[in-house]
Every structure is written in C-alpha cells, then in structure tokens.
Design a protein around this motif. Sequence first.
Motif, PDB file in Angstrom:
ATOM      1  N   GLN A 197     -15.010  13.674  61.318  1.00 46.41           N
ATOM      2  CA  GLN A 197     -14.294  12.358  62.039  1.00 46.41           C
ATOM      3  C   GLN A 197     -12.820  13.115  62.818  1.00 46.41           C
ATOM      4  O   GLN A 197     -11.724  12.964  62.307  1.00 46.41           O
ATOM      5  N   ASP A 207     -10.398  13.375  65.452  1.00 47.02           N
ATOM      6  CA  ASP A 207      -9.661  12.218  66.142  1.00 47.02           C
ATOM      7  C   ASP A 207      -9.910  12.263  67.658  1.00 47.02           C
ATOM      8  O   ASP A 207      -9.798  13.332  68.250  1.00 47.02           O
ATOM      9  N   LYS A 234     -10.029  20.327  60.683  1.00 42.64           N
ATOM     10  CA  LYS A 234     -10.533  19.420  60.359  1.00 42.64           C
ATOM     11  C   LYS A 234     -11.908  19.740  59.439  1.00 42.64           C
ATOM     12  O   LYS A 234     -12.236  19.304  58.284  1.00 42.64           O
ATOM     13  N   THR A 290     -10.627  22.117  55.834  1.00 39.46           N
ATOM     14  CA  THR A 290     -10.119  21.114  55.003  1.00 39.46           C
ATOM     15  C   THR A 290     -11.024  20.252  54.560  1.00 39.46           C
ATOM     16  O   THR A 290     -10.959  19.500  53.562  1.00 39.46           O
ATOM     17  N   GLY A 325     -12.595  17.663  54.996  1.00 36.22           N
ATOM     18  CA  GLY A 325     -12.351  16.085  54.949  1.00 36.22           C
ATOM     19  C   GLY A 325     -11.245  15.508  54.236  1.00 36.22           C
ATOM     20  O   GLY A 325     -10.916  14.483  54.154  1.00 36.22           O
ATOM     21  N   SER A 326     -10.398  16.374  53.769  1.00 31.09           N
ATOM     22  CA  SER A 326      -9.488  16.131  52.749  1.00 31.09           C
ATOM     23  C   SER A 326      -8.185  15.709  53.903  1.00 31.09           C
ATOM     24  O   SER A 326      -7.502  16.811  54.398  1.00 31.09           O
ATOM     25  N   GLU A 327      -7.784  14.627  53.991  1.00 28.56           N
ATOM     26  CA  GLU A 327      -6.624  14.169  54.810  1.00 28.56           C
ATOM     27  C   GLU A 327      -5.377  14.767  54.246  1.00 28.56           C
ATOM     28  O   GLU A 327      -4.328  14.926  55.060  1.00 28.56           O
ATOM     29  N   TYR A 330      -5.146  18.246  55.347  1.00 31.12           N
ATOM     30  CA  TYR A 330      -5.189  18.387  56.770  1.00 31.12           C
ATOM     31  C   TYR A 330      -3.697  18.067  57.119  1.00 31.12           C
ATOM     32  O   TYR A 330      -3.282  18.981  58.086  1.00 31.12           O
ATOM     33  N   GLU A 331      -3.120  17.086  56.663  1.00 32.05           N
ATOM     34  CA  GLU A 331      -1.680  16.904  57.176  1.00 32.05           C
ATOM     35  C   GLU A 331      -0.802  17.759  56.749  1.00 32.05           C
ATOM     36  O   GLU A 331       0.286  18.168  57.483  1.00 32.05           O
ATOM     37  N   LYS A 356      -1.415  20.805  59.062  1.00 32.73           N
ATOM     38  CA  LYS A 356      -1.443  20.648  60.379  1.00 32.73           C
ATOM     39  C   LYS A 356      -0.267  21.561  61.220  1.00 32.73           C
ATOM     40  O   LYS A 356      -0.422  21.878  62.137  1.00 32.73           O
TER      41      LYS A 356
END
Length: 278
Positions: free
Chosen positions: A97, A99, A141, A144, A146-148, A151-152, A155
């Motif tokens: 996913q 962006d 992406k 990590t 898929g761990s949002e 990731y944030e 970042k």
Amino acid sequence: MKELFDQLSGNCSRLTTKLYSTSFSYGIYFLGKEIRQPIHAIYGFVRLADEIVDSFHEYDKKFLLAKFKEDTIEAINLGISLNPILNSFQKVVNQYQIDEELLTLFLRSMEMDLSTQKYTPELYNDYILGSAEVVGLMCLKVFTHGSEVDYEYLKPYAMKLGSAFQKVNFLRDVKADHQTLSRNYFPNVNLALFCDQQKREIEKEIESEFAVALTGIKLLPATSRNGVYLSYIYYKKLFSKIKRLSAEKIMTERIRISNSHKIGLMFDSIIRNKLNVI
C-alpha cells in the motif's frame, strides 16, 4: 498462472540492482529474506527512471519519461505489466500500500531533470524530497511490514537518511553533473567558482542528517536494521573520503569506494551488529 512471470520479473529487478549498484546489492543481502525482493523491485523502478533522465541522450527523454509514468500507473491499476521491472514494482506497491503521492513526487523530481533548473532553496528541497526522501519512505513501507504506527514514527528518520545519501551523491557526482549534464543542484552556488567554504556548508547539512538518521536505523525492525546500517556506513565512508578533498579536487574527479573496500565494510557491519554497536 502468473507466478513464473512474477519470478522472472523479480529476477530482472535483482539483476538490475546488482549491475548498477554493488553497494545497495550488499545492503539488500543483509535484509531479511522476505523483504529483499521488494527492495530490489523498488530499486529497479527508481533506476529505470534515473536512466531515462541521465543516460538516454540520443532519445526523446521527455516522451520516454511520460510513457514510463503512464506505464507505471497502468501496471499498478491492472496488477500486471509486460515490462518485468514494472511488474515487479506494481506488486510491491499493491502489497504494501505504497502511497500514490510518493510516486507522484518521485516522478516530478525526475521531470525536473529534463530541463535546466536554477535551484532555489525551495526547489532544492523539493527535488531532494522527490528524488530521495520518498524512495526511503517506499522502502520504509516494506521495512515496517504494514504497521502504520511504526511507519509514521520512523518516517522523519527515513527522510533524513534519503536526503543525506542524495547530498553525498551530489558531491560525488558534481563534476559529471556540471560538465556532462549541465546541472547544478546546489542553490546559491556557482560551480565554476565552487570553493571549500561552500563545500563545508553542504557537509554540515549532511553530517546533521546522518546523525538523525542513525537514531532511526537503531529503531528499525531486526529484518531491515543490518542492511540499512550497511548502506549507512558505506555512505559515511564515501562522505569521509569526499570531506578530505578540496572543492577543486572533487570538481576534477569522481570519488569512489572500491569493491574490495565495500566487502571490508560489509564484514565490519557484521562484527558491529554482533557486538550490538548499533
């Protein structure tokens, strides 16, 4: 049965990485097995775009890049491309996913290379964001898994690492960029009069970004930490070599790290990780 074609596509991305960058190939080798192929796929995609704007001088670069952009979007939407590199890349974009904005920013920076730019501080930052920082975010992406939340949190560190790498590349390639491609990315710098003071100012930026990036590397999951750290120490070594030279010197030759030295750095990375240095 698309698995065989996907395997071929993955092999093309891996061979592209190996052919164009021994340093990144070594770094990817030290990633967890399950994320090596996705990072090869990202590198292959980025390399194709770089080749269009940097190497294909006998061809219509603007047309080729526009077609590449169109083919990339189509591959992502369809989940397939007969271009093996794009087929490999679309799989990663869809699986993790990634962006669409990251792809847009990257391709916009590549478009900037198609015309002579007078880089203001703002354009300089925009170019680095698209050409380097977002590439680090694409990789993050994958790192990590898929761990949002992860990731944030990571970042800003990934962006600093990408920026530091790109600025080292700018210094390494300053001769070719200026003399062959008529490019000058550094704002408020006349490369015909490039001096040691200007070089030191750029180096201060890089040093601060490397320091921030190392903090983030320590926080990466175990599956990606070693490989990213190896790339980090390679670029640090290259940067140290550049720092020892005058502005005049780097305007006359491209600075390199030999493959034998890269192997030495690889073993140093192994030892440091075993001793929990990072």
